[in-house]
Design an enzyme around this catalytic site. Structure first.
Site: not given
Ligand code: KIV
Length: 269
Positions: A49-50, A88, A118, A120, A187
């Site tokens: 989600d970055s 994510d 994924k 969090e 992280e």
């Molecule tokens: O959103 C993302 O890119 C991430 C990674 C930095 C692990 O969660």
């Protein structure tokens, strides 16, 4: 193409088997062409989600929607054929209840064909992870500095500076692993804490700003290539592509302005 003719993707169990073995190479990708480049070298591609910040210019990951993740996930699946693809779950799409998490994760899996999602959070997310895994959705967990919680954490702060907090962080990682997560992203934590987490959990840890002793490493592709503006201090750049892209764009602009583009031989008359 027939199922037989297709390249076999790395599976989630194959990633899980890499605990303590050859380190797992993981990178983010958000588009088909970048996924193709990464696919040639990585074991795992994360549609992180970055992308909210990297691709869409948002100030944080909080504004990312399920629709954005699905659209980019579909592009990455089209651009890759070998690496396991993990997508994510965005902020607000899974925290409310295990049922909400299942509904939205199932949509991500069905509409993209990815291998896993994924999410969090540590111990508090363990019941949700168990609920998803029991219903056929592989989950990668993410502990330590969790960017979706930075408003609670007071910013992007390295976790575990106070050794008194280490037991709680380790307990978080153990809880998500025992709930069925097939791997855990660790992280932004102190190196010694990352090592303790890696020793404590039975599944691979994938570090980002953590420790070289993690079972694998992940970076945001654009940060690693030197395409992003400000990057976290722990990011090691393996390329410096922004100045090269700037040079190419400047050369194109100059060619247009002095009418040397396109070359006369390329113009249809
Ligand atoms: O959103 C993302 O890119 C991430 C990674 C930095 C692990 O969660």
């Amino acid at each position: 193409m027939s199922a037989q003719g297709q390249t076999k993707r790395i599976t989630v169990p194959q990633i899980a088997e890499r605990k303590g073995a050859t380190p797992i190479v993981a990178l983010t990708a958000y588009t088909a062409p970048m996924a193709t480049l990464v696919d040639a070298h990585a074991d795992l591609i994360l549609v992180g989600d970055s992308l909210g910040m990297v691709v869409h210019g948002l100030p944080s990951t909080l504004g990312v929607t399920l629709e954005m993740m699905i659209l980019h996930g579909q592009a990455v699946m089209r651009g890759s054929s070998r690496a396991a693809v993990v997508i994510d779950m965005p902020f607000g799409s899974y925290e409310e209840s295990p049922e909400q998490a299942f509904r939205n994760s199932a949509r991500v899996m069905a509409e993209t064909g990815c291998g896993a999602v994924k999410l969090e959070g540590g111990a508090r997310m363990a019941p949700t992870i168990r609920f998803l895994v029991d219903r056929g959705i592989p989950v990668m967990a993410h502990v330590g500095l969790t960017p979706q919680s930075t408003n609670v954490m007071g910013g992007f702060k390295t976790q575990g500076r106070d050794p008194a907090s280490w037991d709680a962080h380790v307990a978080d990682a153990v809880a998500v692993a025992e709930a069925g997560a097939f791997s855990v992203v660790v992280e932004g934590v102190m190196e010694g804490l990352a090592d303790r987490i890696t020793d404590a959990v039975a599944v691979p840890t994938i570090g980002i700003g953590a420790s070289a002793r993690c079972d694998g490493q992940i970076l945001v592709l654009d940060d690693m290539l030197g395409l992003s503006g400000r990057v976290p201090r722990f990011v090691q750049k393996f390329g410096d592509l922004a100045p090269r892209a700037d040079q190419a764009i400047a050369a194109y602009a100059a060619a247009v302005r002095d009418r040397s583009f396109p070359g006369a031989t390329q113009v249809y008359r």
